[in-house]
Scaffold this motif. Structure first.
Motif, PDB file in Angstrom:
ATOM      1  N   ALA A 157      -4.398  15.395  49.958  1.00  0.00           N
ATOM      2  CA  ALA A 157      -3.106  15.537  50.718  1.00  0.00           C
ATOM      3  C   ALA A 157      -3.682  15.761  52.311  1.00  0.00           C
ATOM      4  CB  ALA A 157      -2.398  17.047  50.564  1.00  0.00           C
ATOM      5  N   ILE A 158      -4.926  15.547  52.566  1.00  0.00           N
ATOM      6  CA  ILE A 158      -5.515  15.696  53.951  1.00  0.00           C
ATOM      7  C   ILE A 158      -5.197  14.389  54.652  1.00  0.00           C
ATOM      8  CG2 ILE A 158      -7.540  15.548  55.310  1.00  0.00           C
ATOM      9  CD1 ILE A 158      -7.385  18.550  53.933  1.00  0.00           C
ATOM     10  N   GLY A 159      -4.810  14.734  55.980  1.00  0.00           N
ATOM     11  CA  GLY A 159      -4.421  13.589  56.954  1.00  0.00           C
ATOM     12  C   GLY A 159      -5.808  13.246  57.477  1.00  0.00           C
ATOM     13  N   GLU A 160      -6.454  14.381  58.211  1.00  0.00           N
ATOM     14  CA  GLU A 160      -7.880  14.308  58.571  1.00  0.00           C
ATOM     15  C   GLU A 160      -8.431  15.419  58.649  1.00  0.00           C
ATOM     16  OE1 GLU A 160      -7.688  12.910  62.716  1.00  0.00           O
ATOM     17  OE2 GLU A 160      -6.550  14.808  63.561  1.00  0.00           O
ATOM     18  N   TYR A 161      -9.777  15.544  58.650  1.00  0.00           N
ATOM     19  CA  TYR A 161     -10.577  16.790  58.757  1.00  0.00           C
ATOM     20  C   TYR A 161     -10.938  16.733  60.290  1.00  0.00           C
ATOM     21  CZ  TYR A 161     -11.208  16.885  53.595  1.00  0.00           C
ATOM     22  OH  TYR A 161     -11.086  16.672  52.509  1.00  0.00           O
ATOM     23  N   TRP A 162     -10.878  18.135  60.704  1.00  0.00           N
ATOM     24  CA  TRP A 162     -11.077  18.260  62.339  1.00  0.00           C
ATOM     25  C   TRP A 162     -12.320  19.214  62.800  1.00  0.00           C
ATOM     26  CZ3 TRP A 162     -11.528  22.666  64.867  1.00  0.00           C
ATOM     27  CH2 TRP A 162     -11.016  24.035  64.177  1.00  0.00           C
ATOM     28  N   SER A 163     -13.092  18.601  63.576  1.00  0.00           N
ATOM     29  CA  SER A 163     -13.992  19.332  64.184  1.00  0.00           C
ATOM     30  C   SER A 163     -14.271  19.352  65.864  1.00  0.00           C
ATOM     31  CB  SER A 163     -15.590  18.698  63.869  1.00  0.00           C
ATOM     32  OG  SER A 163     -15.671  17.522  64.279  1.00  0.00           O
ATOM     33  N   ASP A 164     -13.227  18.619  66.167  1.00  0.00           N
ATOM     34  CA  ASP A 164     -12.899  18.276  67.805  1.00  0.00           C
ATOM     35  C   ASP A 164     -11.547  19.353  67.998  1.00  0.00           C
ATOM     36  OD1 ASP A 164     -11.775  17.783  70.281  1.00  0.00           O
ATOM     37  OD2 ASP A 164     -13.118  15.810  70.195  1.00  0.00           O
ATOM     38  N   TYR A 165     -11.493  20.048  68.801  1.00  0.00           N
ATOM     39  CA  TYR A 165     -10.402  21.096  68.526  1.00  0.00           C
ATOM     40  C   TYR A 165      -9.180  20.198  69.475  1.00  0.00           C
ATOM     41  CZ  TYR A 165     -10.951  22.197  73.865  1.00  0.00           C
ATOM     42  OH  TYR A 165     -10.873  22.108  75.276  1.00  0.00           O
TER      43      TYR A 165
END
Length: 392
Positions: free
Chosen positions: A237-245
């Motif tokens: 279900a993930i669209g994208e994982y984030w690390s950049d706020y």
């Protein structure tokens, strides 16, 4: 802003060293020969720092944010800052011996202690330490054997953020991004780091008590497998994982993401962009971070490093950093120095009941952090491999 995201060998120690370089092997060694100084001498004229973006500002990003040049003028210690993008990068950089101090999060601190790359600190040589909130002192992620291995800097929680126009009813549980993630197929987001496994473990602690999870950073193989299975289910279900706020702000503003993990500062900035979002601390509690300024065991400029530690947690400077970065300051006197009189209330700086529900990032090690004596837990190297498996 931070992006957080771990035959040739003759002995187990050599293998451990290799793993520590890559991701952390979770050794319980006590800092090897590292020791704290009894007194300070004259500043060496320089200090080399590894920091999260926003922690050692010199006015080049925002002319209103500059606490480096005043430090240089006061102490004569010229600051050379290396901005790190992840905790793994910080660990690797500290191993080079080229840096004096680092603003390590709890998913890095125990690795630095175990490898002997961080030295215990003499808190008596940091006058502002006395004003640090007591709850931040002598914690599993910044101390060992009764010795502090750094000076607490600030803290915050990993919250659940959602679009109020797309997610109804308003969620109050992490179930919304785990077991119920399919309801928002392709528009769920999650933090991109092996330490995110602890978020799944925290949810399972409440959703499946039969697993016996007591501490989300102390998982045996069965418990880790359960967390990985849940994360693989979520992955669909993930669209994208984030690390950049900034990317997360854009995703929520545009509707590409409608629910997922976040920080309070991101929620504030997203709301400032007129996006209809809200962030909550779910009923299960949350993971979070408490950052610690640590001194390298190989520091070439230890006197300037200690001067930096005292400076960065002094009331006025700690307030400046906390407001710029978006977190609760560590120095209790900093709350009287913030330009926004509501800052400490918004970030729950002195609300210990709030932070009792926050499980601060702690490096997973083989010795179970929940007190189990006859069980071997999984370490950060195993979590790193598991995270790679989750993401495919």
């Amino acid at each position: 802003m931070r992006k957080r995201t771990t035959s040739a060998w003759r002995s187990a120690a050599a293998v451990c060293a290799l793993l520590l370089t890559a991701a952390g092997c979770g050794s319980d060694d006590d800092g090897k020969a590292a020791h704290a100084p009894d007194k300070l001498g004259k500043g060496e004229g320089k200090v080399n720092i590894i920091a999260w973006a926003g922690y050692a500002e010199d006015g080049s990003n925002d002319p209103r944010a500059d606490w480096v040049h005043p430090f240089e003028k006061k102490t004569g210690c010229k600051v050379d800052t290396k901005t790190a993008g992840t905790s793994d990068e910080m660990v690797s950089l500290m191993k080079t011996g080229q840096y004096d101090t680092v603003s390590a999060s709890g998913d890095a601190t125990l690795r630095l202690i175990a490898s002997g790359d961080a030295a215990p600190v003499n808190t008596k040589l940091v006058p502002n330490y006395k004003d640090i909130f007591p709850a931040l002192k002598q914690q599993p992620f910044n101390s060992k054997g009764g010795r502090m291995y750094g000076i607490p800097h600030g803290r915050g929680a990993n919250l659940l953020m959602y679009r109020t126009d797309k997610v109804k009813p308003a969620p109050d549980s992490w179930r919304a991004v785990f077991d119920d993630a399919a309801a928002h197929q392709g528009r769920v987001t999650a933090y991109d780091s092996p330490i995110y496994i602890a978020d799944a473990a925290l949810y399972l602690k409440h959703a499946k008590p039969s697993l016996g999870i007591k501490n989300p950073y102390a998982l045996d193989e069965k418990q880790l497998d359960a967390a990985v299975t849940l994360l693989k289910k979520q992955h669909r279900a993930i669209g994208e994982y984030w690390s950049d706020y900034q990317k997360e702000i854009t995703a929520f503003k545009g509707g590409d993401s409608v629910i997922g993990t976040t920080w309070q500062v991101i929620a504030n900035l997203t709301q400032a962009e007129k996006a209809p979002v809200k962030a909550v601390l779910p009923k299960e509690g949350a993971t979070g971070w408490s950052d610690t300024w640590m001194v390298s065991a190989k520091a070439e400029h230890p006197n300037c490093a200690y001067k930096w530690l005292d400076w960065i947690v002094s009331p006025k400077v700690n307030a400046q950093v906390a407001e710029y970065f978006g977190e609760a300051p560590a120095n209790r006197k900093a709350c009287a120095e913030t330009s926004d009189p509501n800052h400490c209330a918004v970030f729950h700086a002195d609300d210990e009941k709030y932070f009792q529900r926050v499980h601060f990032w702690t490096t997973p090690i083989k010795r179970c952090l929940d007190g189990r004596k006859n069980t071997t837990c999984t370490d950060y190297a195993q979590w790193t491999r598991a995270w790679t498996e989750v993401k495919g």
